[in-house]
Design an enzyme around this catalytic site. Structure first.
Site, mmCIF file in Angstrom:
data_model
loop_
_atom_site.group_PDB
_atom_site.id
_atom_site.type_symbol
_atom_site.label_atom_id
_atom_site.label_comp_id
_atom_site.label_asym_id
_atom_site.label_seq_id
_atom_site.Cartn_x
_atom_site.Cartn_y
_atom_site.Cartn_z
ATOM 1 N N ASP A 167 0.869 -1.171 0.085
ATOM 2 C CA ASP A 167 0.092 0.198 0.136
ATOM 3 C C ASP A 167 0.889 1.249 0.100
ATOM 4 O O ASP A 167 2.024 1.260 0.465
ATOM 5 C CB ASP A 167 -0.943 0.168 1.456
ATOM 6 C CG ASP A 167 -1.966 -1.040 1.221
ATOM 7 O OD1 ASP A 167 -2.267 -1.695 0.028
ATOM 8 O OD2 ASP A 167 -2.455 -1.471 2.306
HETATM 9 N N1 URA Z 1 -1.417 -6.003 3.741
HETATM 10 C C1 URA Z 1 -1.931 -4.680 3.656
HETATM 11 O O1 URA Z 1 -2.785 -4.443 4.447
HETATM 12 N N2 URA Z 1 -1.170 -3.758 3.135
HETATM 13 C C2 URA Z 1 0.023 -4.043 2.564
HETATM 14 O O2 URA Z 1 0.529 -3.128 1.970
HETATM 15 C C3 URA Z 1 0.600 -5.247 2.330
HETATM 16 C C4 URA Z 1 -0.218 -6.410 3.129
#
Ligand code: URA
Length: 241
Positions: A105
């Site tokens: 993310d």
């Molecule tokens: N899980 C999440 O919620 N975000 C990420 O970036 C990776 C795994």
């Protein structure tokens, strides 16, 4: 290597975008094994001899990069809102058209792999390829034993139930009402870690990925990257079987 459409092969090798490659083919600039091709649909692989305007096409060198992705960067090669993307962090030493394998993310930091090897990327992202990924999450509140058990045994999220996970509370801060939790999962659904904690009532405040299979961030600071060694690439490929 599996045969792929000529225009995709050309695009992957960095000749031109897929659309532009289609134009080059249609306008009679491309030969495969000495034969002029003007129709779409021809499939090729590394064994075919491809020429563009009489110049043999060399396949782009394969690159495998391990990056320590900072927060505030998109895991993509471009962004329609013009935000910073991970490939903006690459210097001139990486001229190949690499792209992230999966994604972290925007507000997640940590270990991200990039490559221009489509077959390698597809294998790593395939649900059958079970590779452990370790996340460190700072979450709101203090987890109960029951909540930890739920996270470990599988949680029903939108459209799927998570596989078994390993969860360890590293520290708790009762005053600040927050905890640091280490979670190891092998799946890679969108926002999976955040959604898992949300499902048991603990919002993730900060998230980072510390390891991917046997790979770690050792020796790198946020924003830095390195090539994987040949042994690391070979081991990841072997683990795929
Ligand atoms: N899980 C999440 O919620 N975000 C990420 O970036 C990776 C795994």
């Amino acid at each position: 290597m599996e045969k792929v459409r000529l225009q995709k092969y050309m695009a992957d090798a960095g000749v031109a975008s897929r659309r532009k490659s289609e134009e080059l083919i249609a306008k009679g600039h491309v030969k495969v094994n000495g034969k002029l091709i003007t129709e779409m649909g021809v499939k090729v692989d590394n064994h075919d001899r491809i020429e563009v305007d009489g110049v043999p096409m060399e396949e782009e060198k394969k690159r495998y990069i391990l990056m320590y992705k900072p927060r505030g960067v998109i895991s993509a090669v471009s962004d329609d809102k013009d935000r910073k993307v991970v490939t903006d962090l690459l210097e001139d030493d990486v001229r190949e058209r690499v792209y992230p394998i999966g994604r972290l993310d925007y507000d997640t930091s940590g270990l991200l792999l990039l490559t221009n090897d489509g077959e390698f990327a597809n294998h790593l992202m395939h649900p059958r390829y079970h590779v452990d990924k370790t996340y460190i999450a700072k979450v709101e509140g203090i987890l109960t034993t029951e909540e930890i058990r739920k996270l470990e045994n599988g949680i029903k999220l939108k459209g799927y139930t998570t596989a078994k996970a390993k969860v360890r509370v590293m520290s708790k801060d009762k005053k600040k009402n927050s905890s640091i939790v280490r979670m190891v999962i092998h799946e890679g659904h969108n926002h999976q870690v955040k959604n898992m904690f949300d499902a048991v009532g603990h919002k993730v405040e900060k998230l980072s990925r510390e390891s991917y299979d046997f790979l770690t961030l050792d020796g790198l600071v946020s924003g830095q990257y390195r090539d994987l060694t040949r042994l690391e690439v070979a081991t990841l490929k072997k683990n795929q079987k």
